[in-house]
Design a protein around this motif. Structure first.
Motif, short mmCIF file in Angstrom:
data_model
loop_
_atom_site.label_atom_id
_atom_site.label_comp_id
_atom_site.label_asym_id
_atom_site.label_seq_id
_atom_site.Cartn_x
_atom_site.Cartn_y
_atom_site.Cartn_z
N UNK A 186 -6.27 87.59 -37.96
CA UNK A 186 -4.90 87.78 -37.48
C UNK A 186 -4.87 88.54 -36.16
N UNK A 187 -5.81 89.48 -36.00
CA UNK A 187 -5.86 90.23 -34.74
C UNK A 187 -6.21 89.30 -33.57
N UNK A 188 -7.12 88.37 -33.82
CA UNK A 188 -7.55 87.45 -32.76
C UNK A 188 -6.41 86.54 -32.29
N UNK A 189 -5.51 86.16 -33.22
CA UNK A 189 -4.45 85.22 -32.86
C UNK A 189 -3.08 85.86 -32.68
N UNK A 190 -2.85 86.99 -33.36
CA UNK A 190 -1.53 87.64 -33.28
C UNK A 190 -1.55 88.95 -32.50
N UNK A 191 -2.75 89.52 -32.29
CA UNK A 191 -2.82 90.81 -31.64
C UNK A 191 -2.58 91.97 -32.58
N UNK A 192 -2.45 91.67 -33.87
CA UNK A 192 -2.26 92.70 -34.89
C UNK A 192 -3.14 92.36 -36.08
N UNK A 193 -3.80 93.37 -36.64
CA UNK A 193 -4.71 93.13 -37.76
C UNK A 193 -3.98 93.10 -39.10
N UNK A 194 -2.65 93.25 -39.09
CA UNK A 194 -1.89 93.24 -40.33
C UNK A 194 -1.70 91.80 -40.80
N UNK A 195 -2.30 91.44 -41.94
CA UNK A 195 -2.18 90.05 -42.41
C UNK A 195 -0.75 89.73 -42.85
N UNK A 196 -0.32 88.50 -42.57
CA UNK A 196 0.98 88.04 -43.05
C UNK A 196 0.81 87.43 -44.44
N UNK A 197 1.85 87.52 -45.23
CA UNK A 197 1.82 86.94 -46.57
C UNK A 197 3.04 86.05 -46.77
N UNK A 198 2.84 84.98 -47.52
CA UNK A 198 3.96 84.10 -47.86
C UNK A 198 4.52 84.60 -49.20
#
Length: 392
Positions: A221-233
């Motif tokens: 997530x950090x590589x693609x969003x710039x944040x290491x906080x994972x998103x959840x559905x």
């Protein structure tokens, strides 16, 4: 450096060999899980579709299932687009994800008759998956498979360095000599086959680490969003409305197909009276697999609460959704599945061929040094050469 890498490759391979063998063999089965299960257990998934007969409402079918199994309160129902398919329910008893508390139920959508009920922990592919991920040892097994997966990444890299040929040996390193001795053939099977599928195995291993370690998932997530906080559905909060008299599951299904008009199965998840009912639809027309859109509805009224479409997802979530199809080889359908199957079988053979290479080297007898011929007068005296020649 090659000696150091060779030592590392050998002992890491010995340490992780049995786990790699188990994970690779179970992984090869999971590549075609759906196809195999539908072939060998077809009565669970397929029904006879009567002519000019419509399916019973989903609410009535769910009531039949819950009437038979009153202890199960929440779960999912999966409705396939083909008319000859059963509707499969995964029911949950209590909280948590313990497979012992889950039940698969297949029902005939035209008659409302339950075809079969199967405890989740006794389903063949549930056991295979538990063996693949946890070695059937729970969290301890997860730690072991995670470490072994990390080691396997190192083995792939060190193996490539050890394989790398000199200019005059390229042909030898790229082809298997089938008519060679067993020892040479075994080496070729290990090194040459390992080289041809090393990129596939690297992709499978790296994506496997996403499930093993939270920090790897965060790194994605950090590589693609710039944040290491994972998103959840997760389904949003929504209070159910009681006794509306509406067949709201059927309405949810129809609304989902209207708003998402492409072809694909619909999965409806119901978790309780305080959480919205989630309807997800798999897009069979998408360029890659594991592409889903989500709609959320209020229980009792079928009012649309929220929508979460794949096209609006963040880059990190889209990348995360690619992990599963890359890992299983389903990313581009049958061609990549076949590649994943072959690669998994080759991966399962590597610990075996590697062990045989090691045992072959251990049995190798040390080469005896040839005794030097002692010529009288040579090396023992300072006799002139013509004297030695005369003696010879």
């Amino acid at each position: 450096m090659k000696k150091i890498l060779g030592w590392l490759h050998l002992w890491l391979g010995i340490v992780s060999g049995i786990v790699v063998l188990i994970v690779a063999l179970t992984g090869s089965l999971l590549v075609f899980e759906e196809e195999l299960e539908h072939t060998f257990h077809s009565s669970f998934f397929y029904v006879e579709a009567p002519a000019n007969t419509t399916r019973l409402p989903l609410d009535q079918l769910l009531a039949n299932v819950q009437g038979q199994y009153p202890g199960y309160k929440s779960g999912t129902m999966e409705i396939e687009p083909e008319p000859d398919r059963s509707i499969v329910y995964l029911l949950q008893k209590g909280k948590g994800k313990d497979k012992a508390n889950q039940l698969y139920v297949a029902i005939n959508p035209y008659t409302g008759k339950i075809i079969e009920a199967l405890p989740a922990n006794k389903r063949f592919f549930t056991i295979v998956l538990q063996l693949h991920r946890y070695l059937c040892m729970g969290e301890t097994g997860k730690i072991i498979t995670g470490i072994s997966c990390s080691i396997f990444v190192i083995l792939i890299i060190t193996g490539l360095v050890l394989w790398w040929p000199k200019r005059n040996a390229r042909k030898q390193r790229l082809s298997v000599k089938w008519n060679a001795s067993f020892k040479r053939l075994n080496w070729d099977l290990h090194a040459v086959f390992g080289f041809y599928i090393h990129l596939v195995l690297l992709a499978i291993s790296l994506t496997g680490l996403v499930w093993s370690y939270k920090w790897v998932n965060g790194l994605l997530f950090y590589a693609f969003n710039g944040s290491s906080k994972p998103e959840k559905v997760t389904a949003p909060k929504s209070q159910a409305v009681k006794n509306t008299g509406i067949a709201y599951f059927e309405q949810i299904y129809n609304t989902t197909n209207e708003r998402l008009p492409y072809r694909g199965p619909v999965t409806i998840r119901f978790e309780g009276d305080t959480v919205a009912i989630a309807a997800s639809k798999y897009n069979m027309a998408a360029s890659t697999s594991n592409t889903y859109d989500f709609l959320y509805f209020q229980a009792g009224t079928a009012k649309l609460v929220k929508e979460r479409l794949h096209k609006n997802e963040s880059a990190g979530m889209k990348a995360r959704r690619m992990v599963y199809p890359i890992h299983t080889g389903s990313i581009y359908g049958w061609p990549t599945k076949i590649i994943a199957l072959i690669s998994s079988l080759v991966a399962a053979s590597l610990p075996v061929t590697g062990l045989l290479i090691y045992l072959g080297r251990k049995k190798k007898k040390p080469v005896k040094k040839a005794k030097k011929a002692v010529i009288p007068g040579v090396g023992t005296t300072s006799a002139p050469l013509h004297t030695v020649s005369a003696k010879l």
